[in-house]
Design a protein around this motif. Structure first.
Motif, PDB file in Angstrom:
ATOM      1  N   GLN A 124      -4.443   2.717  -4.411  1.00  0.00           N
ATOM      2  CA  GLN A 124      -5.030   4.052  -4.541  1.00  0.00           C
ATOM      3  C   GLN A 124      -4.406   4.888  -5.647  1.00  0.00           C
ATOM      4  O   GLN A 124      -4.828   6.029  -5.876  1.00  0.00           O
ATOM      5  N   PRO A 159       0.372   0.818  -5.804  1.00  0.00           N
ATOM      6  CA  PRO A 159      -0.546   0.675  -4.673  1.00  0.00           C
ATOM      7  C   PRO A 159      -1.980   0.869  -5.150  1.00  0.00           C
ATOM      8  O   PRO A 159      -2.228   1.551  -6.156  1.00  0.00           O
ATOM      9  N   ALA A 164       0.811  -1.211   0.000  1.00  0.00           N
ATOM     10  CA  ALA A 164       0.000   0.000   0.000  1.00  0.00           C
ATOM     11  C   ALA A 164       0.844   1.260   0.000  1.00  0.00           C
ATOM     12  O   ALA A 164       0.335   2.347  -0.273  1.00  0.00           O
TER      13      ALA A 164
END
Length: 438
Positions: A316, A314, A290
């Protein structure tokens, strides 16, 4: 063609590759070849208005043609066509002879590129791929190659490849992520010092302020990452160019830095397949996917000419860009799937280790570091490195000053690449380098 009859705005067509000032320089060369000696070219401001471009584009193109001898410029006077001996004479740049022994880092052994197996992989794509694969490509890369690389990275590099994006190599991948960082408001990127100069330029080109951070024998000094930097570019498995492995303590510090400051770690895993003293260390990305974007390519394992790389993002994060040609992507997928890539790496690892051993022995009682992995090592010197680089060049040996990768000069040393050095040239290249080093 008389100068007064020349309609510059009509004649100069800005087309072709490269930025506008390069396009203009090409167009100007064609026009001035037909002009008489001494004919004035338009003032830069006027030509910029005629072409609808910035004045900087014109001044850069004029400066290039002055340097090449097509034009003559003098402060306070018009820039004019220059003809020597009845013809415009371009001032040819002085080209140094190609080095006989190239020890610059960055290349694998191009002599051993698996031509036949790669040709078979391409042929397999062209004969068996469904017609739908030849339509508009997926910007993130072909699903098959993404799946194959995910399995490979999980198996070989201990990565957590949740979202693999295919790109044109590490430089392309880093450029995409740097632009994404800038779009989210990140303005500063910390980088290792020394480190890859090209990637610093890419980051700066994306609008980021590059902040060099010193490296020691444990890797990047995390405590010295400047406040306000929310991204850092590192080579943990094999720091370039020192060869240091990021220590477990520093890995933990780096991940804590990213978590505490909502930061992103850009992990360049550029040549981790080549470790000679133990198994390669796993990726930082595998510890915290992440917080880490993982970059890799086949530039050091197969060839940079293929232009095939990947970035594991990651969840996002998203990036924009265009994937490499689908046929090449599917050829790599087939090559990896068939086991050909693993076999190639095993043979290459043995070849590079043997070559490294011969080079270390041939260099004699020299102070070396970074010899345990990769395709290069560092030779520490007792005299000015730039002088040794020049002396080696005169003997036909190309080597690189470690300062070329530093933000500020440091201890004199050379970076010696042996990946693309022919086996029968190792001893001779080393002897000539010893002579150059005095």
């Amino acid at each position: 063609m008389a100068g007064s009859q020349t309609n510059w705005g009509v004649l100069l067509e800005l087309t072709g590759p490269g930025p506008k000032h390069e396009q203009l320089a090409r167009a100007l060369r064609k026009v001035v070849r037909g002009l008489e000696d001494g004919v004035a070219v338009p003032p830069s401001r006027q030509l910029a208005a005629d072409l609808g471009c910035s004045r900087w584009v014109v001044t850069q193109a004029y400066a290039q043609l002055v340097a090449e001898g097509y034009l003559a410029g003098r402060t306070g006077a018009a820039t004019r066509v220059r003809r020597v001996g009845g013809a415009v004479t371009a001032k040819q740049p002085v080209r140094a002879a190609a080095p006989r022994y190239d020890l610059a880092p960055g290349l694998p052994d191009l002599r051993h590129f698996p031509r036949q197996r790669w040709a078979d992989a391409v042929r397999g794509v062209l004969t068996t791929a469904p017609h739908t694969d030849f339509g508009l490509p997926d910007r993130a890369g072909h699903p098959r190659l993404r799946r194959v690389l995910a399995d490979y990275l999980r198996r070989v590099r201990g990565a957590d490849p949740g979202d693999v994006v295919i790109c044109g190599g590490v430089t392309d991948g880093v450029s995409r992520v740097c632009h994404a960082l800038r779009e989210t408001g990140v303005t500063r990127l910390a980088v290792e010092d020394p480190g890859w100069t090209r990637l610093r330029r890419v980051a700066a080109g994306a609008g980021l302020t590059v902040e060099p951070v010193p490296v020691d024998d444990e890797g990047i000094q995390v405590s010295r990452i400047p406040a306000g930097a929310r991204a850092v570019l590192v080579t943990p498995a094999h720091q370039f160019p020192t060869g240091t492995v990021l220590s477990p303590r520093r890995r933990a510090e780096l991940l804590d830095w990213a978590r505490d400051g909502d930061g992103l770690i850009l992990e360049d895993d550029y040549d981790a397949e080549f470790r000679y003293d133990r198994r390669p260390v796993g990726t930082v990305q595998g510890t915290d996917p992440a917080r880490v974007a993982l970059f890799g390519s086949v530039s050091k394992t197969l060839s940079p000419a293929l232009g095939l790389g990947w970035v594991v993002l990651p969840p996002q994060w998203t990036v924009s860009g265009h994937a490499p040609p689908v046929v090449d992507q599917l050829a790599l997928a087939g090559f990896v799937d068939s086991g050909g890539y693993d076999r190639h790496l095993r043979a290459a690892r043995l070849r590079y280790r043997t070559r490294r051993d011969r080079l270390v022995e041939a260099l004699g009682p020299a102070r070396l570091s970074g010899v345990a992995a990769g395709l290069h090592l560092v030779l520490h010197l007792d005299r000015n490195a730039a002088a040794v680089v020049r002396a080696a060049r005169e003997k036909g040996v190309k080597v690189t000053d470690l300062d070329d990768y530093r933000a500020t000069p440091g201890e004199p040393a050379l970076v010696l690449g042996y990946g693309n050095l022919a086996d029968n040239a190792v001893e001779t290249a080393a002897r000539l380098l010893r002579e150059a080093a005095g």
